[in-house]
Scaffold this active site. Sequence first.
Site, PDB file in Angstrom:
ATOM      1  N   TYR A   7      12.528  33.344 -45.530  1.00  0.00           N
ATOM      2  CA  TYR A   7      13.210  32.148 -46.038  1.00  0.00           C
ATOM      3  C   TYR A   7      14.514  32.427 -46.786  1.00  0.00           C
ATOM      4  CZ  TYR A   7      10.293  33.457 -50.096  1.00  0.00           C
ATOM      5  OH  TYR A   7       9.670  34.133 -51.105  1.00  0.00           O
ATOM      6  N   ARG A  43      14.804  36.442 -58.574  1.00  0.00           N
ATOM      7  CA  ARG A  43      13.578  37.162 -58.226  1.00  0.00           C
ATOM      8  C   ARG A  43      13.913  38.107 -57.076  1.00  0.00           C
ATOM      9  NH1 ARG A  43       9.784  33.638 -55.166  1.00  0.00           N
ATOM     10  NH2 ARG A  43      10.450  34.945 -53.445  1.00  0.00           N
ATOM     11  N   HIS A  46       7.501  36.666 -54.173  1.00  0.00           N
ATOM     12  CA  HIS A  46       6.789  35.860 -55.162  1.00  0.00           C
ATOM     13  C   HIS A  46       5.554  36.610 -55.636  1.00  0.00           C
ATOM     14  CE1 HIS A  46       4.500  32.652 -57.020  1.00  0.00           C
ATOM     15  NE2 HIS A  46       3.560  32.796 -56.130  1.00  0.00           N
TER      16      HIS A  46
END
Lengths: 378, 327
Positions: A272, A259, A263
């Site tokens: 993160y 990805r 998100h």
Amino acid sequence: MQLLSVDGDFSVPKEHAGYAEFVRDLREADFLKFYRDMARIRRFDNEATALQRQGQMGLWVPAIGQEAAQIGSGYGVGPNDHIFPSYREHGVAITHGVDLMSIVKMFRGVNHGGWNPNETRFHLYAIVLGTQALHATGYAMGLNFEGRVGTGIPENDLAVITYFGDGATAEGDISEAFLFAATHKTPQVFFCQNNQWAISSPVGTQTTVPLFKRGEGFGVPGVRVDGNDVLACYAVTKKHMDDARAGLGPTLVEALTYRIGAHTTSDDPSKYRDADEVAHWQAKDPISRFEKFLRKQGVGQDFFDEVEQAGNDLAAELREATFALKEPALEDMFDHVYSEPHPLIEEQRAWLLGYEESLGGHNPNNDGDNSLGYGGTA
Amino acid sequence: MSNSVELAIAKAINAGMRKSMQEDEKVLVFGEDVAQLGGVFRVTEGLLDEFGDKRIFNSPIAESGIVGTAIGLAMRGFRPVAEIQFDGFIYPAFNQIVSQLAKLTNRSEGSFQMPVVIRVPYGGGIGAVEHHSESPEAYFAHTAGLRVVSPSNANDAYWMIQQAIQSKDPVMFFEPKRRYWQKGMVNLDQAPQPLHSAATLRQGKDVTIATYGPMVVTALQAAELAASEGINIEVIDMRSMSPIDFGHIVESVKRTGRLIVTHEAGTFVSISSEVAAKIAELCFYHLEAPVIRVGGFDVPYPAAKLEELYLPDADRLMEAVDRVLAY
């Protein structure tokens, strides 16, 4: 399973010769279609993200980086097969004729879905993770009961594919779907796009074994494919959908991808994960990899210019169509809660209409302001 | 002349399902142990022999999977009748019921109908172990998109299961398990009334008791006791908890001026809460006393040796009758 190297060189590992035969059936027009759709969906994603940033959509869920997994697998699905997506399968949607504006409508907050799955055979997005895998399995059980599997008659036999991510594999519904599929030997492919991240949780949070092995204990064999290789994704999906239609039962496909984006537009992946990791995967980008392949096949610059122009046109059309979207009518809220009349719903609909009437009537489309007035918070 | 037969409630549901399966080959029956065994209460006994294992089959012990696959089958055009073995086992399926089954017609703007019946043996009174005696109907009545019903007698059981299967919407079909063996005459020719309508089982002028499912018999017992004291109680079998036939209750309360609502479930945020609130709105000038709710307590369903104290009985209903008449 990989057929295209990062440099766009096509080669068939001996153990995967069975998959490669499906690529040999493809013509140049198919290759160009794959590229066009991958480029189209990326442009769409970028434009939709921009529209969200401008307050035109409540939320956007980008699929950037997953184009090969989605376009390749989408074209591996037969024209009459049914598709049960998660919520990021914009690429699969366009391979089956879903109007991209109906996806925009959903994320703008006009409705909860808005395309007719009976017509597109592409079912509604499923936001509660994993639930759709059971619906797909039930649907596939129905195909078995109707004798629509394994007859060898092409127009009779059907199969089902369901999409989900690495995060969703942790949901009990995915495990239960494997079990029901195995015990009913359903005509079905489970297509897991392992994009490495479930919001902020790396895949190691969801599993300690490779995900393509997750089905084995239930009786669903698995295969791992390079999810950034559109030809491999096509071939693997085509083979296992054909096998499913022929009555050979369900298969789990794990497409290893990444990805690249957030998100959703509410997410901040810089909190993160390392930029190095993103750069590592950007070097494996599915679209530039396929571009290299096409150029080696002799596809000229004219084609890529044409695709670029089509992307610009799409972006302009998307903006215009988004601004032109009508706000939903008050009555929409009460429609289709039930298929048969329900006194409570009728009573509440009548009350709200009367109340709005007493205030001069509800007309959501007369103020010329298309902004929803809220930022994405999902 | 009508064609009638005496059946226990369990047998009446069985006969109703058999008739639906005969009339519509899209009707499928599945759940845990429903096939060879005929279900732990034998409600599906004999259906396997008649219809074969493509129409009735055992599911893995996975309630979410049972309901989730029922949804997929309904999308394909089937009419699934899924059994959840006991009330307390329904919660693993809660997400599939309230977020999927209940909403798919709405989300798809009517592209899909969801003609799914979920049969649930419910309620206490059989001396069972934990998780086998619960009354979870309010959870589902609270959820938009679901219909919730419960028969109290054999004739209703026979007809309501068929009406539920014919419904285009999902129906939660709560079966009063401690009354499964209660016999009654079943008219095989004609349904008594529409699925979501209430019925007056006993007429009276002093107090109305509205209830459903297993408590209907209890209410009739209380009415009998009251009659010996010269009090005339009207007993309404609500039959449907979503939607609720308020018109029927209102008509009665306008005559009696007093209403008691009773069920096995605890009364906090319950079906009786809804009825009490609505009747206070609709019958304010006709009420002679507040609406009184009589139910189980708001505790986890107790161990079997205590359930007689938990479950409302005719005496507890009589205590409530005395209270409403004291106003």
